[in-house]
Design an enzyme around this catalytic site. Structure first.
Site, PDB file in Angstrom:
ATOM      1  N   ASP A 161      44.612 -18.772  -2.333  1.00  0.00           N
ATOM      2  CA  ASP A 161      43.214 -18.479  -2.693  1.00  0.00           C
ATOM      3  C   ASP A 161      42.552 -19.710  -3.286  1.00  0.00           C
ATOM      4  OD1 ASP A 161      43.435 -15.376  -2.438  1.00  0.00           O
ATOM      5  OD2 ASP A 161      45.087 -15.896  -3.767  1.00  0.00           O
ATOM      6  N   ASP A 218      49.350 -15.200   0.154  1.00  0.00           N
ATOM      7  CA  ASP A 218      48.290 -16.019   0.716  1.00  0.00           C
ATOM      8  C   ASP A 218      47.983 -17.153  -0.252  1.00  0.00           C
ATOM      9  OD1 ASP A 218      46.885 -14.987  -1.409  1.00  0.00           O
ATOM     10  OD2 ASP A 218      45.284 -14.086  -0.224  1.00  0.00           O
ATOM     11  N   ASP A 271      42.367 -17.544   1.642  1.00  0.00           N
ATOM     12  CA  ASP A 271      41.058 -17.017   1.245  1.00  0.00           C
ATOM     13  C   ASP A 271      40.236 -18.151   0.647  1.00  0.00           C
ATOM     14  OD1 ASP A 271      41.583 -14.404   1.983  1.00  0.00           O
ATOM     15  OD2 ASP A 271      42.242 -13.782  -0.008  1.00  0.00           O
TER      16      ASP A 271
HETATM   17  P1  8DG Z   1      49.625 -13.095  -3.948  1.00  0.00           P
HETATM   18  O1  8DG Z   1      48.558 -13.555  -3.009  1.00  0.00           O
HETATM   19  O2  8DG Z   1      50.392 -14.208  -4.566  1.00  0.00           O
HETATM   20  O3  8DG Z   1      50.504 -12.080  -3.338  1.00  0.00           O
HETATM   21  O4  8DG Z   1      48.924 -12.381  -5.186  1.00  0.00           O
HETATM   22  P2  8DG Z   1      47.450 -12.598  -5.699  1.00  0.00           P
HETATM   23  O5  8DG Z   1      46.967 -13.977  -5.403  1.00  0.00           O
HETATM   24  O6  8DG Z   1      47.391 -12.156  -7.101  1.00  0.00           O
HETATM   25  O7  8DG Z   1      46.684 -11.515  -4.844  1.00  0.00           O
HETATM   26  P3  8DG Z   1      45.426 -11.636  -3.881  1.00  0.00           P
HETATM   27  O8  8DG Z   1      45.452 -10.403  -3.041  1.00  0.00           O
HETATM   28  O9  8DG Z   1      45.384 -12.921  -3.160  1.00  0.00           O
HETATM   29  O10 8DG Z   1      44.198 -11.483  -4.850  1.00  0.00           O
HETATM   30  C1  8DG Z   1      43.891 -12.442  -5.849  1.00  0.00           C
HETATM   31  C2  8DG Z   1      42.673 -12.031  -6.569  1.00  0.00           C
HETATM   32  O11 8DG Z   1      41.573 -12.125  -5.691  1.00  0.00           O
HETATM   33  C3  8DG Z   1      42.730 -10.589  -7.027  1.00  0.00           C
HETATM   34  O12 8DG Z   1      42.930 -10.502  -8.396  1.00  0.00           O
HETATM   35  C4  8DG Z   1      41.392 -10.029  -6.756  1.00  0.00           C
HETATM   36  C5  8DG Z   1      40.696 -11.103  -5.977  1.00  0.00           C
HETATM   37  N1  8DG Z   1      40.108 -10.541  -4.784  1.00  0.00           N
HETATM   38  C6  8DG Z   1      40.621 -10.284  -3.545  1.00  0.00           C
HETATM   39  N2  8DG Z   1      39.682  -9.747  -2.753  1.00  0.00           N
HETATM   40  C7  8DG Z   1      38.578  -9.673  -3.497  1.00  0.00           C
HETATM   41  C8  8DG Z   1      37.288  -9.221  -3.257  1.00  0.00           C
HETATM   42  O13 8DG Z   1      36.970  -8.758  -2.175  1.00  0.00           O
HETATM   43  N3  8DG Z   1      36.408  -9.328  -4.297  1.00  0.00           N
HETATM   44  C9  8DG Z   1      36.788  -9.859  -5.520  1.00  0.00           C
HETATM   45  N4  8DG Z   1      35.907  -9.953  -6.512  1.00  0.00           N
HETATM   46  N5  8DG Z   1      37.996 -10.273  -5.759  1.00  0.00           N
HETATM   47  C10 8DG Z   1      38.869 -10.179  -4.772  1.00  0.00           C
HETATM   48  O14 8DG Z   1      41.765 -10.517  -3.215  1.00  0.00           O
HETATM   49 MN    MN Z   2      46.699 -14.604  -3.392  1.00  0.00          MN
HETATM   50 MN    MN Z   3      43.812 -13.446  -1.572  1.00  0.00          MN
END
Ligand code: 8DG
Ligand code: MN
Ligand code: MN
Length: 387
Positions: A205, A203, A311
């Site tokens: 972020d 995704d 996100d």
């Molecule tokens: P990717 O998307 O490249 O596969 O990996 P990523 O970017 O490391 O994973 P991610 O699932 O998008 O998560 C990125 C960071 O966002 C992760 O370290 C924790 C944070 N995160 C969520 N959901 C939530 C949440 O509900 N609360 C908090 N505090 N952090 C969150 O993904």
């Molecule tokens: Mn991510």
């Molecule tokens: Mn994410």
């Protein structure tokens, strides 16, 4: 002559947040195997998951390739099970347990079903026990699906295709335009895996803030409306900020769940000029189903857009450093930071704040470096947080 690979004994600290973990490392064969075991444990909801994740994470931080069991001396987090798997791979090139998992019907089905956006292990397991194996089985099963799961099935192929950095940047431009339009002076920052230097992700972020505290309030619904009015969102679920009401009357946040204004969404990213070659299965599908649509995109017309998970998180400026640290990941790095804070420092870290239980007060920070300093940790830059 080849340098002799002897005396490769490295000592590493026990918490992932005390170690530098680059994206590219020297033990992918071993870590891939341990990550399968972590997944297998997750699918059967047993405790083995974090054990295997920690073991893999230690090997990712090693500056050399493990070639024999002596290389593991002095390393933390490698339990009996992990060592057995590593030994087997060093000796036979593969682990029977990992091979068995990869070939098992349960692992494959759980992988496919949890790959649906909005479907967690519990739901996938229930479906598996009812005989469902694939997203297509779910679609034809007549199960009631929530909106998230419906979108997950509809865009299954796109959402399981890696998002590239170029695509992330293109979405960044759109979000920036939206944010600037509804609140001039607001800033957006790419976080998550891309901030750690990953070339692709599952995704994209983003953190959104405004240097004037309070200006960011209520921003998310406006950004979402702007995007929706332009047909750029295929799905969105927006949560308003609930941080204040949750902390009211208590000295500290109840847990580490984060309570920012945020939106889990699926963007419709236009891909100018992209033809069917982008989807290798396009030609086949075109033959198979004449007038149907896949993921909302009509087969037969040009395949010119892609569904991408995004996100969005809005943070008050005073919490920005904590949000940035919390959303940059990796997930294990985050979990280890909180474990370190609690167990070693009697502090409580969240994506909003850092609370010192001994001093009974919140510690302020305006950048990530200050948070590491509060925690008594050496600063680890994002590209070395790939634990
Ligand atoms: P990717 O998307 O490249 O596969 O990996 P990523 O970017 O490391 O994973 P991610 O699932 O998008 O998560 C990125 C960071 O966002 C992760 O370290 C924790 C944070 N995160 C969520 N959901 C939530 C949440 O509900 N609360 C908090 N505090 N952090 C969150 O993904
Ligand atoms: Mn991510
Ligand atoms: Mn994410």
């Amino acid at each position: 002559a080849e340098p002799r690979p002897i005396a490769m004994v490295t000592t590493l600290n026990g918490y992932a947040c005390q170690r530098r973990t680059p994206l590219q490392h020297h033990n992918a064969v071993l870590t891939d195997a341990l990550l399968v075991l972590a997944e297998k444990a997750e699918f059967s909801e047993n405790e083995g998951r974090s054990v295997a994740l920690r073991a893999a994470s230690v090997l990712k931080a090693l500056p050399h390739t493990v070639i024999n069991m002596e290389n593991l001396q002095g390393l933390p987090c490698l339990g009996e099970h992990s060592q057995r798997v590593i030994k087997e791979i060093l000796e036979d090139g593969k682990s029977r347990e990992v091979e068995a998992a990869l070939h098992s019907e349960q692992y494959q089905a759980m992988k496919a079903l949890t790959g649906i956006f909005g479907v967690g292990v519990k739901t996938a397991d229930r479906w598996f026990r009812e005989g469902l194996r694939h997203p297509s089985d779910v679609a034809s099963s007549g199960h009631r699906l929530n909106h998230t799961q419906q979108a997950g099935i509809q865009h299954y192929d796109d959402l399981n295709m890696p998002v590239t950095k170029a695509e992330a940047d293109a979405i960044g431009q759109i979000v920036k335009e939206a944010v600037q339009a509804v609140l001039p002076g607001a800033e957006i920052i790419l976080t998550g895996g891309f901030r750690r230097g990953k070339p692709t992700g599952h995704d994209v972020d983003f953190l959104i803030t405004h240097p004037e505290e309070g200006k960011e309030e209520g921003l998310m619904p406006k950004v979402v409306s702007w995007l929706e009015a332009r047909g750029l969102l295929l799905y969105q679920k927006t949560n308003r900020n609930s941080y204040l009401e949750a902390t009211e009357g208590s000295a500290r946040p109840p847990n580490n769940m984060d309570r920012f204004e945020r939106s889990f969404s699926i963007f419709r990213l236009d891909m100018p000029g992209a033809g069917p070659e982008r989807h290798p299965q396009a030609a086949l599908l075109e033959q198979a189903q004449d007038d149907s649509s896949v993921g909302g995109r009509r087969v037969g017309e040009s395949w010119d857009w892609k569904a991408v998970r995004v996100d969005l998180v809005v943070t008050p400026f005073s919490q920005f450093a904590f949000a940035l640290l919390g959303w940059t990941g990796s997930q294990l790095f985050e979990r280890e930071l909180r474990r370190w804070a609690g167990q070693e420092k009697h502090m409580s870290l969240s994506s909003h704040a850092l609370y010192d239980s001994k001093q009974k007060r919140y510690l302020r920070a305006s950048c990530e470096e200050e948070i590491f300093a509060h925690l008594g940790l050496e600063f680890i830059p994002p590209c070395e947080r790939n634990a």
